[in-house]
Design a protein around this motif. Structure first.
Motif, PDB file in Angstrom:
ATOM      1  N   GLY A 159     -57.867 -22.379  -5.099  1.00  0.00           N
ATOM      2  CA  GLY A 159     -58.218 -21.833  -3.925  1.00  0.00           C
ATOM      3  C   GLY A 159     -58.420 -23.306  -2.904  1.00  0.00           C
ATOM      4  N   CYS A 160     -59.269 -22.500  -2.362  1.00  0.00           N
ATOM      5  CA  CYS A 160     -59.682 -23.086  -0.954  1.00  0.00           C
ATOM      6  C   CYS A 160     -60.547 -22.408  -0.081  1.00  0.00           C
ATOM      7  N   ASN A 161     -61.371 -22.961   0.615  1.00  0.00           N
ATOM      8  CA  ASN A 161     -62.273 -22.780   1.491  1.00  0.00           C
ATOM      9  C   ASN A 161     -62.609 -22.962   3.134  1.00  0.00           C
ATOM     10  N   ASN A 162     -60.885 -23.226   3.109  1.00  0.00           N
ATOM     11  CA  ASN A 162     -60.281 -22.960   4.742  1.00  0.00           C
ATOM     12  C   ASN A 162     -59.973 -21.765   5.008  1.00  0.00           C
ATOM     13  N   ARG A 163     -59.564 -21.617   6.748  1.00  0.00           N
ATOM     14  CA  ARG A 163     -59.011 -20.349   6.818  1.00  0.00           C
ATOM     15  C   ARG A 163     -57.703 -20.419   7.820  1.00  0.00           C
ATOM     16  N   CYS A 164     -56.869 -21.257   7.566  1.00  0.00           N
ATOM     17  CA  CYS A 164     -55.733 -21.683   8.295  1.00  0.00           C
ATOM     18  C   CYS A 164     -54.827 -20.353   8.733  1.00  0.00           C
ATOM     19  N   SER A 165     -54.736 -20.199   9.815  1.00  0.00           N
ATOM     20  CA  SER A 165     -54.220 -18.929  10.508  1.00  0.00           C
ATOM     21  C   SER A 165     -53.136 -18.651   9.986  1.00  0.00           C
ATOM     22  N   PHE A 166     -51.766 -20.063   9.509  1.00  0.00           N
ATOM     23  CA  PHE A 166     -51.127 -19.020   9.662  1.00  0.00           C
ATOM     24  C   PHE A 166     -50.949 -19.607   7.752  1.00  0.00           C
ATOM     25  N   CYS A 167     -51.723 -19.559   6.892  1.00  0.00           N
ATOM     26  CA  CYS A 167     -51.568 -19.324   5.544  1.00  0.00           C
ATOM     27  C   CYS A 167     -52.614 -18.003   4.591  1.00  0.00           C
ATOM     28  N   ILE A 168     -52.028 -17.568   3.474  1.00  0.00           N
ATOM     29  CA  ILE A 168     -52.350 -17.140   3.262  1.00  0.00           C
ATOM     30  C   ILE A 168     -53.510 -16.939   1.488  1.00  0.00           C
ATOM     31  N   ILE A 169     -52.819 -18.615   1.336  1.00  0.00           N
ATOM     32  CA  ILE A 169     -53.475 -18.994   0.155  1.00  0.00           C
ATOM     33  C   ILE A 169     -55.113 -18.968  -0.156  1.00  0.00           C
ATOM     34  N   PRO A 170     -56.137 -18.605   0.298  1.00  0.00           N
ATOM     35  CA  PRO A 170     -57.323 -18.071   0.672  1.00  0.00           C
ATOM     36  C   PRO A 170     -56.970 -16.622   0.178  1.00  0.00           C
ATOM     37  N   GLN A 171     -55.776 -16.070   0.278  1.00  0.00           N
ATOM     38  CA  GLN A 171     -56.433 -14.795   0.392  1.00  0.00           C
ATOM     39  C   GLN A 171     -55.471 -14.698  -1.171  1.00  0.00           C
ATOM     40  N   VAL A 248     -55.311 -34.151   1.084  1.00  0.00           N
ATOM     41  CA  VAL A 248     -56.253 -35.010   1.547  1.00  0.00           C
ATOM     42  C   VAL A 248     -56.160 -34.470   3.182  1.00  0.00           C
ATOM     43  N   TYR A 249     -57.878 -34.243   3.156  1.00  0.00           N
ATOM     44  CA  TYR A 249     -57.809 -33.917   4.722  1.00  0.00           C
ATOM     45  C   TYR A 249     -59.339 -35.270   4.827  1.00  0.00           C
ATOM     46  N   PRO A 250     -58.603 -35.394   6.657  1.00  0.00           N
ATOM     47  CA  PRO A 250     -59.457 -36.450   7.124  1.00  0.00           C
ATOM     48  C   PRO A 250     -61.012 -36.702   7.112  1.00  0.00           C
ATOM     49  N   ARG A 287     -57.526 -25.430  11.810  1.00  0.00           N
ATOM     50  CA  ARG A 287     -57.642 -26.750  11.158  1.00  0.00           C
ATOM     51  C   ARG A 287     -58.499 -26.602  10.165  1.00  0.00           C
ATOM     52  N   PRO A 288     -58.822 -27.734   9.133  1.00  0.00           N
ATOM     53  CA  PRO A 288     -60.415 -28.632   8.922  1.00  0.00           C
ATOM     54  C   PRO A 288     -60.157 -29.661   9.266  1.00  0.00           C
ATOM     55  N   ALA A 289     -61.332 -30.350   9.795  1.00  0.00           N
ATOM     56  CA  ALA A 289     -61.179 -31.754  10.019  1.00  0.00           C
ATOM     57  C   ALA A 289     -61.069 -32.045  11.187  1.00  0.00           C
TER      58      ALA A 289
HETATM   59  S1  SF4 Z   1     -52.972 -24.075   4.756  1.00  0.00           S
HETATM   60 FE1  SF4 Z   1     -55.240 -24.424   5.222  1.00  0.00          FE
HETATM   61  S2  SF4 Z   1     -56.234 -22.534   3.919  1.00  0.00           S
HETATM   62 FE2  SF4 Z   1     -53.866 -22.960   2.990  1.00  0.00          FE
HETATM   63  S3  SF4 Z   1     -54.841 -23.935   1.185  1.00  0.00           S
HETATM   64 FE3  SF4 Z   1     -54.526 -25.615   3.234  1.00  0.00          FE
HETATM   65  S4  SF4 Z   1     -56.704 -25.622   4.570  1.00  0.00           S
HETATM   66 FE4  SF4 Z   1     -56.579 -25.038   2.596  1.00  0.00          FE
END
Ligand code: SF4
Length: 451
Positions: A159-171, A248-250, A287-289
């Motif tokens: 899972g992931c706490n970010n909410r990148c606008s192109f991604c549905i992984i957290p959903q 890894v995010y910076p 994007r995070p970071a």
């Molecule tokens: S693209 Fe963004 S929201 Fe999707 S898994 Fe990676 S960090 Fe999380």
């Protein structure tokens, strides 16, 4: 306590001590089913179920948290197991109140919540490792893997706490759920014992590891090990295998693992999915970071570890990406000299917020930008690899045939990065790590001779 006494056959006696688990199951039928699943898994792994506390190596208490009286009953049962046995793992509905459990019984080994079968089983593994018998067991001790024997993926969170606008992984997968550090380490150690030479650490957001657990400590080799990125890297670095970090995010705390790379404890390699460089596009991507500080951060990392290779992936043609944004990206790419890059043409994913951005980039523009991006990436890679010719490097061997061996340097992950050719070197085998001098390079690959 469940009174299921498993037959201790003569075969088991011949195999030496059989790891044995005591089980206390409280609560409703759903909790009972959870207990059955946990027991089934443990039994399949060769654990025996003890009829009493005294005969158990560890006791699992599956609790109920529905009413206050049920919680009290659970606390009493944990107390009894602690007094009678002392090695106790708590799971079930009351497990969500870990603070209250630990306040009453600070010595419990692990606390997990309802339906967390995998975590309970991993906690049992950490407390009493399963005894693997290659003649009796159908599944190898390190589990079933789809990778070659000498490298393995090690998943540290889901899972992931970010909410990148192109991604549905957290959903799809929900927010970040990290595995306790000793669960990760138990799996990593088992893999290394089974012959794995390279651990590829993966997750959706590796540097966020442990945030959801509030970096909780868990016992590992007689010491408390926090579920924290830096400490996990340090512990993995002690196993004697190559350790490679992906996704890894910076974030600023990534600075702390760069010295481990400079000291050779983990590989000088970071896979950072930047996705873009233009501040406007990154903002639209959510994007995070702090990306605007990335150049400065990369410069500092390279001062600390000159051999650091950063690989990344990018998206071109994201909605709203202008010519200026794209030129900015190309210029940035030349400046940061990334070791390896992958590039995707933006594709809308059903359900992703980015689909609502009106300024869609036409397909032919995306295509043209993708080709220009890849040409720039090739230039950067060629220049970087030319600088490696003449150096002595470590090579891990992936394949050997009649013509020689094919391997990778510490700067190359399997499947996604370049190769090192050891032509004519047929005496090697997959998984060997050898010293070789680089004799030649092209855009993405190296040629070397063993020294
Ligand atoms: S693209 Fe963004 S929201 Fe999707 S898994 Fe990676 S960090 Fe999380």
């Amino acid at each position: 306590m469940t009174a299921t006494l498993e037959k201790s056959g003569s075969d088991e006696k011949k195999r030496g001590h059989v790891p044995t688990v005591g089980f206390v199951s409280l609560g409703c039928p759903k909790a009972l089913v959870d207990s059955e699943r946990i027991l089934t898994k443990l039994r399949a792994e060769g654990y025996r179920v003890a009829p009493d506390y005294a005969g158990a190596d560890v006791v699992v208490v599956n609790t109920c948290g529905f009413l206050d009286s049920a919680k009290q009953e659970s606390l009493d049962a944990i107390g009894e197991a602690m007094a009678e046995n002392g090695r106790v793992i708590v799971t079930g509905c009351f497990g969500v109140e870990e603070g209250r459990i630990r306040e009453s019984h600070p010595g419990v080994l692990a606390v997990t919540g309802p339906h967390q079968y995998e975590q309970v089983v991993e906690a049992v593994h950490a407390a009493v490792p399963p005894v693997h018998d290659p003649f009796m067991d159908l599944v190898p001790a390190e589990g079933l893997r789809l990778t070659p024997r000498h490298y393995a993926y090690l998943k540290i969170s889901e899972g992931c706490n970010n909410r990148c606008s192109f991604c549905i992984i957290p959903q799809l997968r929900g927010d970040l759920v990290s595995r306790p550090s000793n669960h990760v380490m138990t799996e990593a150690e088992r893999l290394v014992k089974a012959g794995v030479k390279e651990l590829l650490v993966i997750s959706q957001d590796t540097s966020a590891y442990g945030l959801d657990l509030k970096y909780a400590e868990s016992p590992w080799k007689g010491r408390p090990l926090p579920a924290r990125f830096q400490q996990l890297c340090e512990a993995l670095g002690e196993l004697g295998a190559w350790v490679r970090l992906h996704y890894v995010y910076p974030y600023p705390h990534v600075d702390n693992v760069i010295p481990l790379m400079a000291e050779g404890k983990i590989l000088p390699y970071l896979d950072i999915p930047f996705q873009h460089a233009s501040p406007a596009v990154l903002k639209a991507m959510r994007r995070p970071a702090h990306q605007e500080k990335t150049l400065e951060r990369l410069r500092r990392w390279r001062e600390m570890c000159p051999d650091l290779a950063v690989r990344s992936t990018f998206i071109v043609g994201f909605p709203g990406e202008t010519d200026e944004d794209f030129e900015f990206l190309l210029q940035w790419l030349r400046e940061v000299e990334l070791a390896r890059v992958g590039c995707f043409r933006y594709e809308p994913v059903a359900g992703a917020p980015a689909n609502d951005i009106a300024a869609v980039v036409p397909d032919e523009v995306k295509e043209e930008r993708w080709h220009r991006f890849m040409a720039t990436a090739k230039e950067v890679s060629e220049k970087r690899l030319a600088g490696i010719v003449g150096r002595e490097i470590d090579v891990i061997v992936d394949e050997v045939d009649d013509e020689g061996a094919l391997g990778r340097s510490q700067w190359d992950a399997p499947e996604i990065d370049g190769s090192v050719f050891l032509n004519g070197d047929t005496a090697l085998k997959a998984g060997d790590i050898v010293k070789a001098r680089v004799t030649n390079a092209d855009d993405y690959d190296l040629w070397a001779e063993r020294v």
